[in-house]
Design a protein around this motif. Structure first.
Motif, mmCIF file in Angstrom:
data_model
loop_
_atom_site.group_PDB
_atom_site.id
_atom_site.type_symbol
_atom_site.label_atom_id
_atom_site.label_comp_id
_atom_site.label_asym_id
_atom_site.label_seq_id
_atom_site.Cartn_x
_atom_site.Cartn_y
_atom_site.Cartn_z
ATOM 1 N N GLN A 1 -25.921 -2.152 35.350
ATOM 2 C CA GLN A 1 -27.193 -2.990 35.270
ATOM 3 C C GLN A 1 -27.572 -2.789 36.665
ATOM 4 O O GLN A 1 -28.723 -3.348 36.817
ATOM 5 N N HIS B 1 -17.160 -2.974 32.322
ATOM 6 C CA HIS B 1 -18.414 -3.794 31.921
ATOM 7 C C HIS B 1 -19.054 -2.936 30.980
ATOM 8 O O HIS B 1 -20.393 -2.362 31.610
ATOM 9 N N PHE B 2 -18.749 -2.629 30.007
ATOM 10 C CA PHE B 2 -19.381 -2.133 28.857
ATOM 11 C C PHE B 2 -19.726 -0.473 28.698
ATOM 12 O O PHE B 2 -19.972 0.059 28.104
ATOM 13 N N ASN C 1 -14.921 -6.776 30.458
ATOM 14 C CA ASN C 1 -15.973 -7.811 30.076
ATOM 15 C C ASN C 1 -16.560 -7.953 28.703
ATOM 16 O O ASN C 1 -16.651 -6.830 28.234
ATOM 17 N N GLU C 2 -16.246 -8.979 28.131
ATOM 18 C CA GLU C 2 -16.818 -9.349 26.749
ATOM 19 C C GLU C 2 -16.375 -8.227 25.685
ATOM 20 O O GLU C 2 -17.472 -7.522 25.064
ATOM 21 N N ASN D 1 -18.189 -16.449 29.535
ATOM 22 C CA ASN D 1 -19.400 -16.353 29.664
ATOM 23 C C ASN D 1 -20.195 -17.019 28.832
ATOM 24 O O ASN D 1 -19.932 -16.993 27.314
ATOM 25 N N TYR E 1 -23.951 -18.562 27.317
ATOM 26 C CA TYR E 1 -25.330 -18.521 27.294
ATOM 27 C C TYR E 1 -26.176 -19.600 26.540
ATOM 28 O O TYR E 1 -27.150 -20.418 26.869
ATOM 29 N N TYR F 1 -33.458 -14.718 22.044
ATOM 30 C CA TYR F 1 -32.125 -14.546 22.831
ATOM 31 C C TYR F 1 -31.257 -15.696 22.782
ATOM 32 O O TYR F 1 -30.212 -15.473 22.478
ATOM 33 N N GLU G 1 -20.132 -16.052 33.741
ATOM 34 C CA GLU G 1 -21.644 -15.888 33.585
ATOM 35 C C GLU G 1 -22.218 -17.094 33.028
ATOM 36 O O GLU G 1 -21.596 -17.636 31.858
ATOM 37 N N TRP H 1 -25.565 -15.738 35.987
ATOM 38 C CA TRP H 1 -26.196 -14.371 35.778
ATOM 39 C C TRP H 1 -27.690 -14.588 36.023
ATOM 40 O O TRP H 1 -28.177 -15.324 35.085
ATOM 41 N N GLU I 1 -31.143 -4.952 31.246
ATOM 42 C CA GLU I 1 -30.601 -5.814 30.246
ATOM 43 C C GLU I 1 -30.446 -4.874 29.001
ATOM 44 O O GLU I 1 -31.004 -5.247 28.002
ATOM 45 N N TRP I 2 -29.555 -3.670 29.153
ATOM 46 C CA TRP I 2 -29.218 -2.969 27.990
ATOM 47 C C TRP I 2 -30.211 -2.682 27.197
ATOM 48 O O TRP I 2 -31.397 -2.196 27.452
ATOM 49 N N PHE J 1 -33.557 -12.264 33.823
ATOM 50 C CA PHE J 1 -32.369 -13.117 34.332
ATOM 51 C C PHE J 1 -32.338 -13.645 35.728
ATOM 52 O O PHE J 1 -31.240 -14.373 36.090
HETATM 53 O O1 IFM Z 1 -26.709 -8.773 30.844
HETATM 54 C C1 IFM Z 1 -25.772 -9.348 30.078
HETATM 55 C C2 IFM Z 1 -24.040 -9.016 30.709
HETATM 56 O O2 IFM Z 1 -24.063 -7.660 30.886
HETATM 57 C C3 IFM Z 1 -23.340 -9.276 29.810
HETATM 58 N N1 IFM Z 1 -23.344 -10.611 29.364
HETATM 59 C C4 IFM Z 1 -24.576 -11.263 29.128
HETATM 60 C C5 IFM Z 1 -25.576 -10.633 30.123
HETATM 61 C C6 IFM Z 1 -27.008 -11.222 29.541
HETATM 62 O O3 IFM Z 1 -27.360 -10.908 28.316
#
Ligand code: IFM
Length: 449
Positions: A24, A121-122, A165-166, A283, A285, A322, A348, A386, A393-394, A402
């Protein structure tokens, strides 16, 4: 009221940081599955690509951004290393990439920023994707070998590690919802990938500890808490509890008690997963409402939706929300995580908010709720917002903003958003001054401890 009681003070040594990720931010990552996915028409919003991203592979730009983080009064920064740079071909390790990461970590340390390094991370190297990625059982051993090389190269400067990550987001978005590569829609495949990631976490945990005394290792777990749509309705409470178990606590039970839920592992107890968390990375949100839905057997009898009466952050470019703003949800998430008895880092927390109409209040109120959880015994050791600068953002590409700093995609210039000052004030105070809270969140009732 004394000056001291006018601050929701965090414990001494609290880490104040921003969280980022390699793909990212770095730019010019061309050898991973996301770079390939970005080339496919229709995958990414408006056909955009990560491109130069925030240009962190350029020494000058990353150093300037680290200056910005230090100037905010932060004392930590979370970043990830890119597997496809370090191991561009299976078994071939690029020493120059490892040296470059060592230099990046040095830049952090020179500025008084403690590094937290995420190992996955992804993104996956293309050679791994061609072998079937996280569906190939060999991935555990291959990831473990990669982890060993990174710890050898960076272990003299890094002691805080996030293995993955996640995992739940990687598995669900890539294999169930189809928004991430490989774009699959299959529950059994998603479950298999999640299971493999959890097992890989356990192995990586042990490898890091074998190589480094004093390492502190955790996993960054994404927790979108399910709240019952109608709390007085037992069926909704059951549906929310079931979804929380599937999406949230099953990962926590795996990386602490070694227990795999029936969905992921037939209730099996995996010895090498037991106690593989020196800390839990959270993490957080947003939260989601959950109603019992008997006609939805393939969605675990649950209908989920964002509270229509709540305040929403910016919407995804495809028109989907979101999330909603729910600071008390962070308190509940922390209370849930605290049950596992481990130190916690909020790895995050952030909000898509291009106009910066919400972010200052978001930060102050989420940290007030963090303070409340700490007063009630949650061992929270740090908070990573974050993120520092708007980043890729993917699937939403550059549409969701962000950053504490806005990025001009054309020129690469950064402009501090007003909320950066709010976060700086909090970090420098090591807590939330009540006067600041009153200014940015008028009428917000400080939660009683
Ligand atoms: O940008 C992402 C991050 O890569 C993983 N957690 C959520 C963030 C915001 O959507």
């Amino acid at each position: 009221m004394t000056a001291e009681s006018a601050i929701l003070r965090m414990p001494a040594g609290f880490l104040w940081g921003v969280a980022t990720a390699a793909h990212q931010n770095e730019g010019r990552n061309r050898n991973n599955q996301w770079a390939a996915w970005e080339q496919q028409p229709g995958r990414i919003h408006a056909g955009q690509q990560s491109g130069r991203a925030t240009d962190w592979w350029s020494p000058g730009t990353i150093a300037e951004d680290f200056d910005r983080a230090a100037a905010l009064g932060l004392n930590s920064l979370r970043l990830s290393v890119e597997w496809s740079r370090i191991e561009p071909e299976a078994g071939v390790f690029d020493q120059s990439a490892l040296r470059k990461y060592a230099e990046i970590i040095r830049l952090l340390r020179d500025r008084g920023l403690e590094p937290m390094v995420t190992l996955h991370h992804f993104t996956d190297p293309l050679w791994l994707t061609e072998m079937g990625g996280w569906e190939n059982p060999r991935v555990e051993e291959l990831f473990n070998r990669f982890v060993g090389r990174v710890v050898d190269a960076l272990g003299d400067q890094v002691s805080l590690w996030c293995t993955i990550n996640e995992p739940i987001v990687y598995a669900v978005s890539g294999y169930l919802d189809g928004d991430f590569p490989p774009g699959a829609r299959s529950l059994p495949r998603a479950v298999a990938v999640l299971r493999r990631m959890l097992l890989a976490h356990g192995r990586a945990y042990r490898t890091i500890h074998r190589l480094q005394r004093g390492a502190r290792v955790g996993l960054a777990h994404h927790m979108r808490l399910h709240r019952p749509a109608n709390p007085s309705r037992p069926a909704d409470r059951w549906a929310a509890a079931t979804m929380n178990q599937i999406a949230n606590t099953s990962t926590l039970a795996a990386i602490t008690e070694g227990r795999l839920t029936p969905l992921v592992g037939l209730g099996q107890r995996v010895t090498h997963l037991i106690d593989t968390s020196d800390f839990i990375g959270l993490n957080y949100y947003t939260t989601i409402l959950t109603a019992f839905a008997p006609h939805r057997p393939t969605s675990f009898l649950a209908h989920t939706f964002f509270d229509p009466h709540a305040e929403f952050s910016d919407f995804n470019p495809n028109g989907e929300p979101y999330g909603i703003i729910d600071p008390a949800g962070l308190y509940l998430a922390l209370k849930t995580v605290a049950r596992y008895g481990k130190p916690i880092y909020i790895t995050e927390n952030g909000v898509p908010d291009a106009e910066d109409r919400l972010r200052g209040r978001f930060i102050a109120t989420h940290l007030a709720e963090t303070w409340r959880a700490i007063q009630e015994g949650a061992d929270v050791r740090g908070y990573y917002h974050w993120t520092l600068v708007d980043n890729f953002e993917w699937a939403a590409a550059w549409a969701l903003k962000f950053g504490l700093y806005a990025l001009d995609l054309e020129t690469g210039s950064r402009t501090a958003r007003p909320s950066a000052t709010v976060y700086a004030q909090i970090a420098r105070t090591n807590g939330v001054p009540l006067a600041l809270l009153e200014t940015v969140a008028p009428g917000y009732v400080v939660p009683s401890a």
